[in-house]
Design a protein around this motif. Structure first.
Motif, PDB file in Angstrom:
ATOM      1  N   LEU A 279       0.845  -1.184   0.000  1.00 17.39           N
ATOM      2  CA  LEU A 279       0.000   0.000   0.000  1.00 17.39           C
ATOM      3  C   LEU A 279       0.885   1.239   0.000  1.00 17.39           C
ATOM      4  CD1 LEU A 279      -2.917  -0.748   2.497  1.00 17.39           C
ATOM      5  CD2 LEU A 279      -3.050  -0.492   0.022  1.00 17.39           C
ATOM      6  N   TYR A 280       0.521   2.208  -0.824  1.00 18.53           N
ATOM      7  CA  TYR A 280       1.312   3.430  -0.974  1.00 18.53           C
ATOM      8  C   TYR A 280       0.450   4.658  -0.706  1.00 18.53           C
ATOM      9  CZ  TYR A 280       4.604   0.387  -3.409  1.00 18.53           C
ATOM     10  OH  TYR A 280       5.482  -0.629  -3.739  1.00 18.53           O
ATOM     11  N   LEU A 281       1.095   5.661  -0.154  1.00 28.19           N
ATOM     12  CA  LEU A 281       0.471   6.974  -0.021  1.00 28.19           C
ATOM     13  C   LEU A 281       0.876   7.800  -1.228  1.00 28.19           C
ATOM     14  CD1 LEU A 281      -1.170   8.991   1.716  1.00 28.19           C
ATOM     15  CD2 LEU A 281       1.006   9.702   2.731  1.00 28.19           C
ATOM     16  N   LEU A 282      -0.093   8.348  -1.932  1.00 25.39           N
ATOM     17  CA  LEU A 282       0.152   9.053  -3.188  1.00 25.39           C
ATOM     18  C   LEU A 282      -0.250  10.522  -3.080  1.00 25.39           C
ATOM     19  CD1 LEU A 282      -1.560   6.472  -5.583  1.00 25.39           C
ATOM     20  CD2 LEU A 282       0.824   6.496  -4.860  1.00 25.39           C
ATOM     21  N   ARG A 283       0.521  11.371  -3.705  1.00 25.32           N
ATOM     22  CA  ARG A 283       0.137  12.766  -3.911  1.00 25.32           C
ATOM     23  C   ARG A 283       0.903  13.305  -5.112  1.00 25.32           C
ATOM     24  NH1 ARG A 283       3.866  16.468  -2.735  1.00 25.32           N
ATOM     25  NH2 ARG A 283       5.488  16.046  -1.193  1.00 25.32           N
ATOM     26  N   ARG A 284       0.440  14.423  -5.639  1.00 28.41           N
ATOM     27  CA  ARG A 284       1.091  15.032  -6.792  1.00 28.41           C
ATOM     28  C   ARG A 284       2.340  15.782  -6.354  1.00 28.41           C
ATOM     29  NH1 ARG A 284      -3.350  17.586 -10.821  1.00 28.41           N
ATOM     30  NH2 ARG A 284      -1.419  18.284 -11.758  1.00 28.41           N
ATOM     31  N   THR A 285       3.352  15.755  -7.212  1.00 27.19           N
ATOM     32  CA  THR A 285       4.595  16.457  -6.909  1.00 27.19           C
ATOM     33  C   THR A 285       4.619  17.872  -7.480  1.00 27.19           C
ATOM     34  OG1 THR A 285       5.622  15.547  -8.900  1.00 27.19           O
ATOM     35  CG2 THR A 285       5.909  14.319  -6.841  1.00 27.19           C
ATOM     36  N   ASP A 286       3.685  18.176  -8.381  1.00 22.44           N
ATOM     37  CA  ASP A 286       3.701  19.495  -9.020  1.00 22.44           C
ATOM     38  C   ASP A 286       2.820  20.501  -8.302  1.00 22.44           C
ATOM     39  OD1 ASP A 286       1.342  18.242  -9.628  1.00 22.44           O
ATOM     40  OD2 ASP A 286       1.334  18.800 -11.756  1.00 22.44           O
ATOM     41  N   GLN A 287       2.308  20.148  -7.130  1.00 18.58           N
ATOM     42  CA  GLN A 287       1.486  21.063  -6.361  1.00 18.58           C
ATOM     43  C   GLN A 287       1.931  21.043  -4.899  1.00 18.58           C
ATOM     44  OE1 GLN A 287      -2.617  19.929  -6.914  1.00 18.58           O
ATOM     45  NE2 GLN A 287      -2.723  20.802  -8.961  1.00 18.58           N
ATOM     46  N   THR A 288       2.031  22.219  -4.298  1.00 15.66           N
ATOM     47  CA  THR A 288       2.375  22.311  -2.885  1.00 15.66           C
ATOM     48  C   THR A 288       1.166  21.914  -2.054  1.00 15.66           C
ATOM     49  OG1 THR A 288       3.926  24.108  -3.310  1.00 15.66           O
ATOM     50  CG2 THR A 288       3.164  23.836  -1.037  1.00 15.66           C
ATOM     51  N   PRO A 289       1.290  20.942  -1.156  1.00 18.38           N
ATOM     52  CA  PRO A 289       0.132  20.535  -0.351  1.00 18.38           C
ATOM     53  C   PRO A 289      -0.270  21.630   0.627  1.00 18.38           C
ATOM     54  CG  PRO A 289       2.121  19.451   0.428  1.00 18.38           C
ATOM     55  CD  PRO A 289       2.500  20.162  -0.837  1.00 18.38           C
ATOM     56  N   SER A 290      -1.556  21.712   0.902  1.00 24.81           N
ATOM     57  CA  SER A 290      -2.045  22.678   1.878  1.00 24.81           C
ATOM     58  C   SER A 290      -1.602  22.249   3.271  1.00 24.81           C
ATOM     59  CB  SER A 290      -3.570  22.760   1.823  1.00 24.81           C
ATOM     60  OG  SER A 290      -4.142  21.566   2.347  1.00 24.81           O
ATOM     61  N   PRO A 291      -1.611  23.169   4.241  1.00 24.96           N
ATOM     62  CA  PRO A 291      -1.256  22.776   5.616  1.00 24.96           C
ATOM     63  C   PRO A 291      -2.111  21.630   6.144  1.00 24.96           C
ATOM     64  CG  PRO A 291      -1.259  25.164   5.421  1.00 24.96           C
ATOM     65  CD  PRO A 291      -1.807  24.632   4.125  1.00 24.96           C
ATOM     66  N   ALA A 292      -3.412  21.636   5.816  1.00 28.69           N
ATOM     67  CA  ALA A 292      -4.287  20.564   6.284  1.00 28.69           C
ATOM     68  C   ALA A 292      -3.895  19.227   5.669  1.00 28.69           C
ATOM     69  CB  ALA A 292      -5.741  20.895   5.950  1.00 28.69           C
ATOM     70  N   VAL A 293      -3.520  19.242   4.387  1.00 31.65           N
ATOM     71  CA  VAL A 293      -3.077  18.002   3.732  1.00 31.65           C
ATOM     72  C   VAL A 293      -1.805  17.486   4.406  1.00 31.65           C
ATOM     73  CG1 VAL A 293      -2.134  17.049   1.592  1.00 31.65           C
ATOM     74  CG2 VAL A 293      -4.170  18.483   1.517  1.00 31.65           C
ATOM     75  N   ARG A 294      -0.882  18.385   4.755  1.00 31.76           N
ATOM     76  CA  ARG A 294       0.346  17.963   5.434  1.00 31.76           C
ATOM     77  C   ARG A 294       0.044  17.328   6.785  1.00 31.76           C
ATOM     78  NH1 ARG A 294       2.486  23.068   3.753  1.00 31.76           N
ATOM     79  NH2 ARG A 294       2.314  23.808   5.905  1.00 31.76           N
ATOM     80  N   GLU A 295      -0.890  17.909   7.523  1.00 27.85           N
ATOM     81  CA  GLU A 295      -1.221  17.369   8.842  1.00 27.85           C
ATOM     82  C   GLU A 295      -1.854  15.989   8.728  1.00 27.85           C
ATOM     83  OE1 GLU A 295      -0.433  18.588  11.764  1.00 27.85           O
ATOM     84  OE2 GLU A 295       0.559  20.305  10.854  1.00 27.85           O
ATOM     85  N   LEU A 296      -2.777  15.822   7.775  1.00 31.14           N
ATOM     86  CA  LEU A 296      -3.420  14.525   7.623  1.00 31.14           C
ATOM     87  C   LEU A 296      -2.445  13.499   7.064  1.00 31.14           C
ATOM     88  CD1 LEU A 296      -5.916  12.845   7.956  1.00 31.14           C
ATOM     89  CD2 LEU A 296      -6.709  13.603   5.724  1.00 31.14           C
ATOM     90  N   THR A 297      -1.535  13.936   6.196  1.00 27.53           N
ATOM     91  CA  THR A 297      -0.499  13.037   5.684  1.00 27.53           C
ATOM     92  C   THR A 297       0.311  12.456   6.842  1.00 27.53           C
ATOM     93  OG1 THR A 297      -0.306  14.209   3.580  1.00 27.53           O
ATOM     94  CG2 THR A 297       1.579  12.887   4.270  1.00 27.53           C
TER      95      THR A 297
END
Length: 321
Positions: A279-297
Motif C-alpha cells: 500500500l502506498y500513499l500518493l500525492r502530486r509532486t507538481d502542487q504544494t500541499p495545503s497545511p491541512a493536507v500535510r497534517e493529515l499526511t
C-alpha cells in the motif's frame, strides 16, 4: 457643513481607504471607546502625542474633525460614520487573521482522500479520528475505490491524497510505501482447500474454480496468470467478490488485510511468500500541499508505520507488481 463632511467621506471612501491604514482606524476606535486621549494612549502603549498625531492624520485625509472639541469625548457626525465603518473593518480584519492562522496551522480547510477499501475501513478511520480530534473544524472527504481509480483521482486533482496498492509510473506522483501484506487464498468454509493445514502451492489452486479480481494482477506467476485468463467469473468489488466466494462459486486470491468480513469464509496461507500487496500513499509532486493536507499526511503515516515523516518521497518509476 455636517452633511458636506459625510458626503465628502462617502464620495472619496474608495480613494481614502487605501490611504488610511487599518492601525490608524484601530487607534481611533480605542480613543472613541476610552473617551480619553490619555487612557487610550496607555491602552495602546503609545504616547498621547503619537495618538493625537494619528487622529490628525485621519482628519486631514477626510477633510473634517472626528471629535467635538479637544477632549476627544464626543464624536462628530463624520466621526460617528467613521466609527461604524472602522469597527466593522477592524473586526473583519481580526476574524480574517484568525482564519488565516488557523488555515496555516492545518486546523481548517478541506482534504479529499481516495483510498482502496481495505485502507478506508481499517487504518484511515483511526488516522482521521486522531487528526480531527485536535482539528474539529477540519473537513475531510473519503472515497473508497480501486487502485486505478485512486491514481486517476490524485492525478486529476479530484483527490489531495491517495492510498492505493499499485505504484504509478507517472512523474507527477510521489508515493511512499505504507504497508505490505501477503496474499492468501480465500474460500468457502466448506471448500476442500479449507481443510488444508499447510500453506497452499500454486498447483493446488489450479484444480479448483477460480474467481478473478483486479488485485490478482499484482502477482507475477504464470499459474496465477493462467487462472485469471481462464476464470469464468471476474468480480472487482471486494464485498461482491466475497459474496460469490461464500456461495462457493470459486476460490480467489486477496491480500490478507482486504478480507475484513470472514463470515463463512476461510483464508489459507500461500507457500509462495513473494506474493504480497504493498500500500502506498500518493500525492502530486507538481502542487504544494495545503497545511491541512500535510497534517493529515502525517497522521496517516503514523497510523500505518509509526513514522513522523510527513512527506511522500518521489521515487523512480516502478513496474506494476
Amino acid at each position: 457643513m455636517i452633511f458636506s463632511q459625510i458626503d465628502y467621506f462617502t464620495s472619496h471612501f474608495n480613494l481614502t481607504e487605501a490611504m488610511i491604514k487599518l492601525e490608524q482606524l484601530r487607534q481611533f476606535l480605542v480613543v472613541s471607546q476610552c473617551n480619553s486621549l490619555m487612557d487610550a494612549a496607555d491602552k495602546l502603549h503609545r504616547t498621547p502625542s503619537a495618538v493625537s498625531m494619528t487622529l490628525k492624520q485621519i482628519e486631514t485625509r477626510l477633510g473634517g474633525p472626528l471629535f467635538e472639541g479637544d477632549r476627544k469625548r464626543d464624536l462628530t457626525p463624520l466621526g460617528r460614520f467613521v466609527y461604524t465603518r472602522a469597527e466593522r473593518s477592524v473586526s473583519e480584519h481580526q476574524r480574517m487573521i484568525k482564519e488565516i492562522e488557523s488555515y496555516a496551522k492545518g486546523d481548517t480547510g478541506l482534504v479529499r482522500i481516495a483510498a482502496v477499501p481495505s485502507a478506508a475501513t481499517q487504518q484511515l478511520p483511526e488516522a482521521i479520528a486522531n487528526c480531527q480530534q485536535d482539528r474539529p473544524t477540519l473537513h475531510i472527504e473519503l472515497h473508497d475505490t480501486d487502485s486505478k481509480a485512486v491514481h486517476a483521482a490524485v492525478l486529476s486533482g479530484n483527490a489531495d491524497l491517495g492510498v492505493a496498492s499499485l505504484p504509478f509510473d507517472g512523474s507527477s506522483l510521489a508515493y511512499q510505501q505504507l504497508a505490505s501484506d501477503a496474499f492468501v487464498c480465500v474460500c468457502n468454509a466448506k471448500h476442500p482447500l479449507a481443510r488444508s493445514q499447510s500453506p497452499l502451492s500454486w498447483s493446488s489452486l489450479a484444480k479448483h474454480r477460480f474467481i478473478h479480481n483486479g488485485l490478482c494482477e499484482q502477482i507475477e506467476h504464470p499459474t496465477v496468470s493462467e487462472l485469471s485468463a481462464n476464470a469464468h467469473l471476474r468480480v472487482y468489488n471486494i464485498a461482491s467478490l466475497l459474496a460469490f466466494v461464500r456461495k462457493d462459486m470459486g476460490v480467489t486470491l486477496l491480500p490478507e488485510g482486504s478480507v475484513t468480513d470472514c463470515r463463512n469464509l476461510v483464508t489459507r496461507q500461500l507457500r509462495d511468500k513473494s506474493a504480497t500487496r504493498n500500500l502506498y500513499l500518493l500525492r502530486r509532486t507538481d502542487q504544494t500541499p495545503s497545511p491541512a493536507v500535510r497534517e493529515l499526511t502525517q497522521a496517516i503515516i503514523e497510523q500505518f508505520t509509526g513514522s513522523c515523516d510527513p512527506s511522500p518521497k518521489p521515487r523512480s518509476p516502478l513496474q506494476r507488481r
